[in-house]
Design a protein around this motif. Structure first.
Motif, mmCIF file in Angstrom:
data_model
loop_
_atom_site.group_PDB
_atom_site.id
_atom_site.type_symbol
_atom_site.label_atom_id
_atom_site.label_comp_id
_atom_site.label_asym_id
_atom_site.label_seq_id
_atom_site.Cartn_x
_atom_site.Cartn_y
_atom_site.Cartn_z
ATOM 1 N N HIS A 130 8.454 13.355 1.951
ATOM 2 C CA HIS A 130 7.802 14.325 1.947
ATOM 3 C C HIS A 130 8.184 15.037 0.481
ATOM 4 O O HIS A 130 9.143 14.715 -0.043
ATOM 5 C CB HIS A 130 8.428 15.298 2.737
ATOM 6 C CG HIS A 130 8.057 15.015 4.316
ATOM 7 N ND1 HIS A 130 8.915 14.225 4.921
ATOM 8 C CD2 HIS A 130 6.873 15.675 5.144
ATOM 9 C CE1 HIS A 130 8.485 14.286 6.075
ATOM 10 N NE2 HIS A 130 7.406 14.838 6.373
ATOM 11 N N THR A 131 7.118 15.411 -0.285
ATOM 12 C CA THR A 131 7.352 16.099 -1.431
ATOM 13 C C THR A 131 6.385 17.375 -1.478
ATOM 14 O O THR A 131 5.490 17.413 -0.611
ATOM 15 C CB THR A 131 7.303 15.227 -2.522
ATOM 16 O OG1 THR A 131 7.686 15.903 -3.764
ATOM 17 C CG2 THR A 131 5.696 14.647 -2.788
ATOM 18 N N THR A 132 6.215 18.163 -2.677
ATOM 19 C CA THR A 132 5.128 19.143 -2.693
ATOM 20 C C THR A 132 4.683 19.027 -4.150
ATOM 21 O O THR A 132 5.207 18.309 -5.237
ATOM 22 C CB THR A 132 6.059 20.606 -2.687
ATOM 23 O OG1 THR A 132 7.178 20.643 -3.665
ATOM 24 C CG2 THR A 132 6.468 20.615 -1.481
ATOM 25 N N PHE A 190 9.990 9.396 -9.810
ATOM 26 C CA PHE A 190 9.673 8.310 -8.863
ATOM 27 C C PHE A 190 9.805 9.006 -7.431
ATOM 28 O O PHE A 190 10.789 9.709 -7.297
ATOM 29 C CB PHE A 190 10.175 7.029 -8.925
ATOM 30 C CG PHE A 190 9.841 6.172 -10.077
ATOM 31 C CD1 PHE A 190 8.522 5.785 -10.058
ATOM 32 C CD2 PHE A 190 10.737 6.084 -11.223
ATOM 33 C CE1 PHE A 190 8.196 5.027 -11.244
ATOM 34 C CE2 PHE A 190 10.070 5.364 -12.183
ATOM 35 C CZ PHE A 190 8.752 4.818 -12.306
ATOM 36 N N VAL A 191 8.764 8.912 -6.499
ATOM 37 C CA VAL A 191 8.784 9.424 -5.243
ATOM 38 C C VAL A 191 9.519 8.277 -4.333
ATOM 39 O O VAL A 191 8.709 7.279 -4.272
ATOM 40 C CB VAL A 191 7.791 10.064 -4.513
ATOM 41 C CG1 VAL A 191 7.666 10.458 -3.251
ATOM 42 C CG2 VAL A 191 6.799 10.772 -5.512
ATOM 43 N N ILE A 212 2.969 16.991 0.342
ATOM 44 C CA ILE A 212 2.587 15.571 0.585
ATOM 45 C C ILE A 212 3.476 14.968 1.270
ATOM 46 O O ILE A 212 4.475 14.968 1.502
ATOM 47 C CB ILE A 212 2.567 15.121 -1.056
ATOM 48 C CG1 ILE A 212 1.540 15.741 -1.851
ATOM 49 C CG2 ILE A 212 2.424 13.458 -0.719
ATOM 50 C CD1 ILE A 212 1.506 15.164 -3.292
ATOM 51 N N ARG A 213 2.762 14.090 2.439
ATOM 52 C CA ARG A 213 3.631 13.275 3.104
ATOM 53 C C ARG A 213 2.974 11.901 2.533
ATOM 54 O O ARG A 213 1.942 11.679 2.657
ATOM 55 C CB ARG A 213 3.235 13.547 4.733
ATOM 56 C CG ARG A 213 3.843 14.667 5.199
ATOM 57 C CD ARG A 213 3.718 14.850 6.640
ATOM 58 N NE ARG A 213 2.486 15.350 6.931
ATOM 59 C CZ ARG A 213 1.668 14.638 8.202
ATOM 60 N NH1 ARG A 213 2.152 13.790 8.859
ATOM 61 N NH2 ARG A 213 0.428 15.082 8.335
ATOM 62 N N ILE A 214 3.912 10.951 2.445
ATOM 63 C CA ILE A 214 3.806 9.725 1.790
ATOM 64 C C ILE A 214 4.644 8.599 2.486
ATOM 65 O O ILE A 214 5.835 8.794 2.879
ATOM 66 C CB ILE A 214 3.799 9.759 0.203
ATOM 67 C CG1 ILE A 214 3.025 8.673 -0.388
ATOM 68 C CG2 ILE A 214 5.251 10.106 -0.182
ATOM 69 C CD1 ILE A 214 3.122 8.944 -2.035
ATOM 70 N N ALA A 262 0.874 -1.112 -0.131
ATOM 71 C CA ALA A 262 -0.008 -0.066 -0.215
ATOM 72 C C ALA A 262 0.836 1.349 0.015
ATOM 73 O O ALA A 262 1.936 1.189 0.559
ATOM 74 C CB ALA A 262 -1.014 0.005 1.295
ATOM 75 N N VAL A 263 0.413 2.289 -0.422
ATOM 76 C CA VAL A 263 0.815 3.525 -0.317
ATOM 77 C C VAL A 263 -0.113 4.452 0.168
ATOM 78 O O VAL A 263 -1.264 4.457 -0.155
ATOM 79 C CB VAL A 263 1.442 4.251 -1.875
ATOM 80 C CG1 VAL A 263 1.456 5.741 -1.757
ATOM 81 C CG2 VAL A 263 2.310 3.379 -2.594
ATOM 82 N N PHE A 264 0.178 5.125 1.245
ATOM 83 C CA PHE A 264 -0.663 5.933 2.083
ATOM 84 C C PHE A 264 -0.178 7.517 2.011
ATOM 85 O O PHE A 264 1.041 7.761 2.378
ATOM 86 C CB PHE A 264 -0.885 5.424 3.297
ATOM 87 C CG PHE A 264 -1.741 6.408 4.236
ATOM 88 C CD1 PHE A 264 -3.076 5.781 4.427
ATOM 89 C CD2 PHE A 264 -1.463 7.485 4.896
ATOM 90 C CE1 PHE A 264 -3.981 6.517 4.996
ATOM 91 C CE2 PHE A 264 -2.518 8.118 5.526
ATOM 92 C CZ PHE A 264 -3.607 7.740 5.905
ATOM 93 N N GLY A 265 -0.938 8.458 1.852
ATOM 94 C CA GLY A 265 -0.335 9.815 1.720
ATOM 95 C C GLY A 265 -1.334 10.803 2.269
ATOM 96 O O GLY A 265 -2.661 10.681 2.561
ATOM 97 N N ILE A 266 -0.898 11.872 2.730
ATOM 98 C CA ILE A 266 -1.679 13.109 3.196
ATOM 99 C C ILE A 266 -1.378 14.096 2.383
ATOM 100 O O ILE A 266 -0.288 14.450 2.117
ATOM 101 C CB ILE A 266 -1.399 13.432 4.718
ATOM 102 C CG1 ILE A 266 -1.833 12.221 5.528
ATOM 103 C CG2 ILE A 266 -2.100 14.513 5.092
ATOM 104 C CD1 ILE A 266 -3.163 11.983 5.811
ATOM 105 N N ILE A 267 -2.376 14.662 1.640
ATOM 106 C CA ILE A 267 -1.832 16.039 0.932
ATOM 107 C C ILE A 267 -2.536 17.519 1.780
ATOM 108 O O ILE A 267 -3.664 17.257 2.216
ATOM 109 C CB ILE A 267 -2.587 15.861 -0.240
ATOM 110 C CG1 ILE A 267 -2.330 17.132 -1.381
ATOM 111 C CG2 ILE A 267 -3.983 15.559 -0.390
ATOM 112 C CD1 ILE A 267 -2.422 16.887 -2.780
ATOM 113 N N GLU A 268 -1.879 18.301 1.990
ATOM 114 C CA GLU A 268 -2.363 19.443 2.845
ATOM 115 C C GLU A 268 -1.612 20.809 2.522
ATOM 116 O O GLU A 268 -0.614 20.718 1.733
ATOM 117 C CB GLU A 268 -1.877 19.196 4.330
ATOM 118 C CG GLU A 268 -0.231 18.974 4.460
ATOM 119 C CD GLU A 268 0.004 18.153 5.720
ATOM 120 O OE1 GLU A 268 -0.585 18.059 6.661
ATOM 121 O OE2 GLU A 268 1.305 17.833 5.910
#
Lengths: 109, 454
Positions: free
Chosen positions: B364-366, B343-344, B322-324, B304-310
């Motif tokens: 982390h990325t943006t 690729f992240v 983005i925290r992933i 799974a890939v789980f992320g939060i976009i804020e």
């Protein structure tokens, strides 16, 4: 797709299982059954030689994990040998290169 | 010339032949009477037997002495025959003077019954008064046997017909039962299809919600004929500023995989609301799956890939952070507005559910305007390509495909990849899910959420 082939022979350190062909949803159960039948004593090492492996998907990974559980239950170790680059890449993606003991390409088996 | 002499009988020769026949065939009228092939008897008007021939005596096994003058005709009959004689035969004979071919049964001395056909004629005197009754008796055993046989055969034919009718009716009932079973099976199948569709809708959202300032697109391909996929994804709000997304792949196929998918999806949703730190959400899922399956001796896992976009407090509102985190899943791909794709890296992530304590780390990325984040399952990169379907599409080809096309935004990206997946044909033999989230290049007033039909 190519059929799965499994042969095994005994060495001084323990049995060697040579797996060839496709380790996919259709064929992975055959490897699981074969591994279940391998008799291991504590301290032995089961070597799974993947030099002829053509393809490995998540079902194949599951079969390898089952082999790991089987060896752990017997107090034995599991080594993956001659892991093809593609399968090694998958193992790295899923983090299992940290879980399995992997012998590099041309180790003696 | 005609030979007329040949055609004219010679009277002298005929007479000689007749005499020779008479001498040969019948000795006397008396002989003819006694040995005739039928029974003869004569009775007085009260039925007393006055004369009887040897043939009939022989049939009945009686002596002449015990019959003549001592027995009446009716006494020679069976009880039923006697009744019929008294009530019908005798009265009719007195009225009509003769009767022909009446079927009766006589009783032999041995007790055997002898079916006969009887004809009688009343002989009258010169003054017209009845004198005696002459009776002929024909053995009707064969005829009776023939009639019995006919009757038996008719009954057999009727029984066979009844049996055939019964068999036909049974076959008809069987056909109706089969038709009913078929209707039942069709109804069951329809219900099962509905149930699977309802279950499938619980595994993945039927439509993605519209997130303010974001655009999203999704595509889902199920390889399984029952359409129960092993891939999952979701996109949902945590609070006003934060949205969570995840995408993954459970091991196995079919109903067992669907059960695992369901557990995974709802665990991740609950974990996200409780603690939206991606590494923590995956750790919670790992604990749940390991406890539920692997620790119970039935190892199952997922990637799974789980992320939060804020929203970022330190930047323009259209820039997102983005925290992933990844659990053994192929890395997400970030496509920048200029078309550059990378690729992240999400290092250290292990398959979710196989070890009691698995390490997960958050990267982390943006996301700037025009940027798109693509999540996919390995159905895409593991699709078999080439004329012999032996090579895999792979990460590099995916990267090259996207770099070449420079799709503008999530929907264009997913549409291009959907076309790519369709071009794989039967090389695509696994479930495949695509989820793309991006910030529109020019900030729109409304957002689009698309769910490509599955």
């Amino acid at each position: 797709m190519s059929p799965l082939t499994t042969t095994h022979h005994a060495t001084a350190t323990g049995p060697v299982l040579r797996v060839g062909g496709d380790l996919d949803y259709e064929h992975a159960p055959a490897l699981r059954e074969h591994v279940e039948r391998v008799v291991l004593t504590p301290g032995q090492c089961l070597t799974v030689d993947l030099s002829d492996l053509q393809f490995c998907d998540s079902s194949g990974i599951t079969a390898l994990l089952a082999a790991r559980r089987h060896t752990q239950a017997a107090g034995a170790a599991l080594v993956l040998a001659h892991v093809p680059a593609n399968t090694l890449r998958i193992l790295a993606i899923v983090g299992l290169d940290q879980v399995f003991t992997i012998h590099p390409g041309s180790g003696t088996v | 010339m005609c030979r007329r002499t040949d055609e004219e009988p010679d009277p002298g020769t005929d007479r000689a032949t007749d005499a020779a026949f008479s001498a040969l065939l019948e000795d006397s009228p008396e002989e003819l009477y006694e040995q005739a092939p039928c029974g003869y008897l004569s009775t007085l008007m009260d039925g007393t037997v006055a004369k009887i021939n040897a043939t009939l005596l022989n049939w009945l096994g009686l002596d002449r002495e015990t019959v003549i003058g001592r027995t009446r005709f009716a006494d020679l009959l069976t009880v039923g025959g006697k009744l019929y004689h008294e009530t019908h035969f005798a009265p009719l004979l007195r009225m009509q003077g003769q009767l022909r071919g009446i079927a009766l049964e006589m009783r032999a001395a041995s007790g055997d019954r002898l079916p006969v056909l009887v004809s009688s004629t009343v002989k009258h005197g010169s003054g017209g008064e009845p004198l005696l009754i002459r009776t002929t008796v024909f053995d009707a055993s064969d005829r009776r046997a023939y009639e019995s046989e006919l009757l038996r055969r008719r009954k057999e034919a009727e029984r066979a017909r009844a049996e055939a009718e019964q068999a036909r009716a049974e076959a008809e009932r069987e056909r109706e039962r089969a038709e009913q079973a078929l209707r039942q099976a069709e109804a069951d199948r329809a219900r099962l299809t509905d149930a699977i569709a309802a279950l499938q809708r619980s595994l993945v959202p039927s439509a993605l919600p519209a997130a303010p300032g974001l655009e999203s697109a999704v595509y889902y391909h199920t390889a399984s004929p029952d359409r129960l996929g092993g891939d999952f994804y979701d996109f949902f709000p945590i609070d006003e500023d934060r949205w969570a997304f995840f995408l993954g792949d459970v091991c196995g196929k079919g109903p067992a995989a669907a059960a695992l998918t369901s557990l995974t999806r709802y665990t991740l949703r609950a974990a996200a609301l409780h603690d939206p730190e991606p590494a923590h959400a995956l750790a919670t899922l790992n604990t749940v799956l390991h406890e539920q399956y692997t620790a119970a001796g039935d190892p199952r896992y997922c990637t799974a890939v789980f992320g939060i976009i804020e929203a970022r407090a330190d930047a323009a509102p259209d820039h997102r952070r983005i925290r992933i985190a990844s659990g053994g899943h192929p890395p997400a791909l970030l496509i920048r507005a200029g078309g550059k794709a990378d690729f992240v890296p999400t290092p250290g992530g292990l398959l979710v559910g196989i070890l009691p304590d698995a390490p997960f780390t958050t990267a982390h990325t943006t996301l700037a305007p025009g940027d798109t984040l693509l999540l996919y399952t390995d159905g895409l990169t593991e699709a078999r390509t080439g004329p012999t379907r032996t090579s895999l599409f792979g990460d590099d080809a995916l990267h090259a495909f996207i770099t070449d096309r420079r799709p503008a935004g999530p929907q264009e990206l997913v549409t291009a990849l959907t076309g790519l997946l369709q071009s794989f044909g039967d090389g695509l033999d696994d479930d495949t899910a695509l989820l793309a989230i991006g910030v529109p290049e020019t900030q729109p007033t409304t957002t689009t959420a698309t769910n490509t039909p599955r």
